[in-house]
Design a protein around this motif. Sequence first.
Motif, short mmCIF file in Angstrom:
data_model
loop_
_atom_site.label_atom_id
_atom_site.label_comp_id
_atom_site.label_asym_id
_atom_site.label_seq_id
_atom_site.Cartn_x
_atom_site.Cartn_y
_atom_site.Cartn_z
N ASP A 63 -12.32 3.98 5.77
CA ASP A 63 -11.44 4.81 4.95
C ASP A 63 -11.38 4.19 3.56
N ASP B 158 -10.04 3.64 -0.07
CA ASP B 158 -8.78 3.77 -0.81
C ASP B 158 -9.10 3.45 -2.27
N VAL C 24 -7.30 -4.55 -4.45
CA VAL C 24 -8.61 -4.04 -4.04
C VAL C 24 -9.51 -5.20 -3.65
N ARG D 180 -5.77 -8.86 3.50
CA ARG D 180 -6.96 -8.01 3.41
C ARG D 180 -8.21 -8.79 3.82
N HIS E 146 -8.71 3.19 -6.26
CA HIS E 146 -7.73 2.96 -7.31
C HIS E 146 -8.43 3.21 -8.65
N PRO F 106 -10.08 -0.84 0.05
CA PRO F 106 -9.60 -0.45 -1.28
C PRO F 106 -10.58 -0.90 -2.37
N ASP G 129 0.82 -1.21 0.00
CA ASP G 129 0.00 0.00 0.00
C ASP G 129 0.85 1.26 0.00
N GLU G 130 1.90 1.27 0.82
CA GLU G 130 2.68 2.49 1.02
C GLU G 130 3.79 2.67 -0.01
N ARG H 276 3.50 3.70 9.02
CA ARG H 276 2.11 3.27 9.19
C ARG H 276 1.97 2.23 10.28
N SER I 99 -9.68 0.21 6.37
CA SER I 99 -9.44 0.71 5.01
C SER I 99 -10.04 -0.27 4.01
#
Length: 289
Positions: free
Chosen positions: A121, A123, A141, A70, A125, A95, A16-17, A26, A93
């Motif tokens: 949150d 995220d 995702v 995830r 794409h 995605p 992710d980062e 994070r 989060s």
Amino acid sequence: MRIDPELAATVAAVADEGTLDAASRRLRITPSAVSQRLKTLEQQLGRVLVVRTKPVQLTEAGEAVVRLARQVALLEHDALSGLGLDEEGARISIPLAVNADSMATWFLPPLARLSAEHAIDFDLHRDDQNFTARLLESGAVMAAVTSEEAPVAGCSVSPLGVLEYRAMAEPAFAARWFPEGVTRGALGAAPFVDFDRRDTLQHEWLRAMKVSHQSVPRHYVPASHDYALAVELGLGWGMLPLLQGAHGLVPLGGPTLRVRLYWQQWNLRSTLLDTIAAEIAAEAGRVLG
């Protein structure tokens, strides 16, 4: 063999980062600790998980680990929420992949409603609707708006509706380039606007008008709002979603192109993911043709 969820979550954070340093911030551990976790899991699995470029790139094995991380995080969130044991203020989060035109026209309002009711949150794409399904396969995702009806392995699929596009141009541009109408000869010379090199809508419309796009002048403007603005300013003609509004533009005729959109999501028994899917499907049902 068992994959330690903490180690898998570290791989997901790195993905992710983009760098080990960013992932360390994070996770609130040192970069060396991040590196050691990656090394430990790679040694346990006997696979390279992350290619340490900038940004990092996941290998196929790394993608599988990220999908697992995830899924575990999502299911744990659902379980704790169902038991009333989730920490106050704890957020998750989510995605999602979405094409630019959906994001610009109808996709954000349901996310705003969901964010007001749940500690999520998002995220997002962005990619072409023909390619968002690839982000599901990679584990980047959890769900995607896509034009692909065939489900990605491990995913469920449901129809959302149709996004319609019409060829439009600024009036002065149309008068300059099409003084005798939108003929094949004029279309071969008039510049058009492409979103990016994956965008084929203009090419499909030209093909329907029996014109090859190969030698036609074009501009690339890779953002939905700026794309529409480029057409409005007379940079070239372009295919605009009917939902986006014409803003004083004139139609060039020819076919209205219809892009069928689908919602694909991981095939998990997740209350939160199903809630997101239901809100997005309801919005799509209201606005898409």
